[in-house]
Design a protein around this motif. Structure first.
Motif, short mmCIF file in Angstrom:
data_model
loop_
_atom_site.label_atom_id
_atom_site.label_comp_id
_atom_site.label_asym_id
_atom_site.label_seq_id
_atom_site.Cartn_x
_atom_site.Cartn_y
_atom_site.Cartn_z
N GLN A 220 1.03 4.82 2.74
CA GLN A 220 1.96 3.77 2.60
C GLN A 220 1.33 2.78 1.74
O GLN A 220 1.59 2.18 0.74
CB GLN A 220 3.44 4.05 3.50
CG GLN A 220 3.98 4.93 3.42
CD GLN A 220 5.66 4.93 4.88
OE1 GLN A 220 5.59 3.42 4.19
NE2 GLN A 220 5.91 5.88 5.16
N GLN A 221 0.50 2.75 2.19
CA GLN A 221 -0.42 1.40 2.12
C GLN A 221 -1.11 1.71 0.64
O GLN A 221 -1.33 0.49 0.52
CB GLN A 221 -1.86 1.75 3.09
CG GLN A 221 -2.32 0.61 4.16
CD GLN A 221 -2.36 -0.04 5.37
OE1 GLN A 221 -2.90 0.83 6.44
NE2 GLN A 221 -2.61 -0.91 6.11
N LYS A 222 -1.28 2.36 0.66
CA LYS A 222 -2.13 2.36 -0.77
C LYS A 222 -0.61 1.64 -1.89
O LYS A 222 -1.50 1.67 -2.86
CB LYS A 222 -2.15 3.82 -1.24
CG LYS A 222 -3.89 4.95 -0.09
CD LYS A 222 -3.94 5.86 -0.93
CE LYS A 222 -4.89 6.22 -0.04
NZ LYS A 222 -5.02 8.65 -0.18
N ASP A 223 0.71 2.49 -1.85
CA ASP A 223 1.24 2.56 -2.81
C ASP A 223 2.05 0.55 -1.81
O ASP A 223 2.91 -0.31 -2.87
CB ASP A 223 2.32 2.65 -2.50
CG ASP A 223 1.98 3.95 -3.00
OD1 ASP A 223 1.18 4.41 -3.40
OD2 ASP A 223 2.80 5.03 -2.16
N GLY A 224 1.00 -0.07 -1.19
CA GLY A 224 1.17 -1.39 -0.54
C GLY A 224 2.70 -1.93 0.18
O GLY A 224 3.54 -2.59 -0.12
N ASN A 225 3.24 -0.54 0.60
CA ASN A 225 4.22 -0.16 1.14
C ASN A 225 4.50 -0.86 2.72
O ASN A 225 4.94 -0.55 3.25
CB ASN A 225 4.95 0.63 1.67
CG ASN A 225 5.67 0.97 0.13
OD1 ASN A 225 5.80 -0.19 -1.60
ND2 ASN A 225 5.36 2.54 -0.90
N VAL A 226 3.48 -1.12 3.24
CA VAL A 226 3.40 -0.83 4.31
C VAL A 226 2.66 -2.29 5.26
O VAL A 226 1.71 -3.49 4.69
CB VAL A 226 1.83 -0.41 5.43
CG1 VAL A 226 1.80 -0.14 6.74
CG2 VAL A 226 2.68 1.15 5.47
N ASP A 227 3.59 -2.95 6.05
CA ASP A 227 3.34 -4.33 6.43
C ASP A 227 2.47 -4.49 7.82
O ASP A 227 2.37 -4.12 8.59
CB ASP A 227 4.98 -5.22 6.48
CG ASP A 227 5.77 -5.15 7.73
OD1 ASP A 227 5.13 -4.51 9.05
OD2 ASP A 227 7.10 -4.34 7.07
N PRO A 228 1.46 -5.87 7.65
CA PRO A 228 0.29 -5.83 8.86
C PRO A 228 1.37 -5.19 10.17
O PRO A 228 0.75 -4.74 10.83
CB PRO A 228 -0.13 -7.05 8.72
CG PRO A 228 0.55 -6.99 7.43
CD PRO A 228 2.37 -6.69 6.56
N ALA A 229 2.90 -6.00 10.22
CA ALA A 229 3.35 -5.68 11.88
C ALA A 229 2.80 -4.32 12.36
O ALA A 229 3.11 -3.96 13.50
CB ALA A 229 4.47 -6.41 11.64
#
Length: 250
Positions: A220-229
């Motif tokens: 999901q992070q590759k798609d920019g969907n994960v927030d740092p929290a």
């Protein structure tokens, strides 16, 4: 509903009221409610404070829809803020992952963890005793009169006063039933209890499931969907789960 039923000191569906109150405070999307907001709505039934807080903490830990951002506090503390999200949270992802991990994968990882846990044999090694970690066969422990200390794996799980056949074999035999061990009293075996084994397997499964969730979040992070929290909450859960493995094995 399940938590409400198990909360003896709560008589008026207070945990269910809290869930509905959280839903209302989460409208429109992005809004949230504070713990005080929930307590004001539930308060008229005069619930037992300790029971209510215990129930709310259990709901925060087990809900599939409460926002991860607010439920990652200490295990014995109420979240300060409550919000129902519009996507499954990490708890839900973890539950799905745990159901799909094969039993054999859990078992193999448990054996690895037992082998790596040096505290099981540290005292014996320091005393000059011959140490054997997860010997595969009885003949791996020499019958030479020297003091041998062996850590056996899940197959040797026993109950108090009822050693398993596998454990007895290591004590009684060398290469087979026709070659009995002469120096039986020179061998000390450490074997898992059956209850302890179940707990350790559950802890390993718990950890492996969080690892699966981490891989999913990386995608999901590759798609920019994960927030740092959310990523931080995941790391907290992974660290806790890893620490519990060695505790359960010990």
């Amino acid at each position: 509903k399940r938590i409400q039923a198990e909360s003896i000191g709560l008589k008026y569906r207070e945990i269910e009221q809290a869930a509905v109150a959280t839903f209302l405070h989460s409208q429109p999307i992005g809004q949230n409610g504070k713990t005080r907001d929930l307590l004001l709505l539930i308060g008229p039934t005069r619930p037992d404070k300790i029971e209510l807080e215990k129930g709310l903490i259990r709901w925060a830990q087990s809900s599939y829809w409460l926002d991860d951002l607010y439920t990652a506090g200490a295990e014995s503390q109420l979240p300060g803020t409550w919000r129902l999200g519009n996507r499954p949270n990490l708890v839900q992802m973890h539950a799905v992952a745990a159901r799909n991990i094969p039993e054999e994968t859990v078992r193999v990882r448990l054996l690895d963890e037992i082998e790596r846990l040096k505290s099981l044999t540290a005292g014996a090694s320091a005393s000059g005793v011959r140490v054997h970690t997860l010997p595969a066969r009885a003949r791996d422990i020499e019958d030479d009169g020297a003091f041998h200390y062996a850590v056996l794996g899940p197959n040797a799980a026993s109950e108090s006063g009822k050693p398993s056949k596998e454990a007895e074999r290591f004590l009684d035999e060398t290469t087979g039933p026709d070659k009995p061990r002469v120096y039986r009293n020179a061998v000390l075996l450490l074997v898992p209890s059956k209850d302890g084994l179940e707990l350790a397997m559950a802890r390993v499964r718990d950890y492996l499931a969080w690892e699966v969730v981490r891989e999913e979040l990386k995608k999901q992070q590759k798609d920019g969907n994960v927030d740092p929290a959310r990523a931080q909450t995941l790391q907290i859960n992974i660290d806790k789960a890893k620490g519990r493995i060695s505790d359960s094995i010990r």
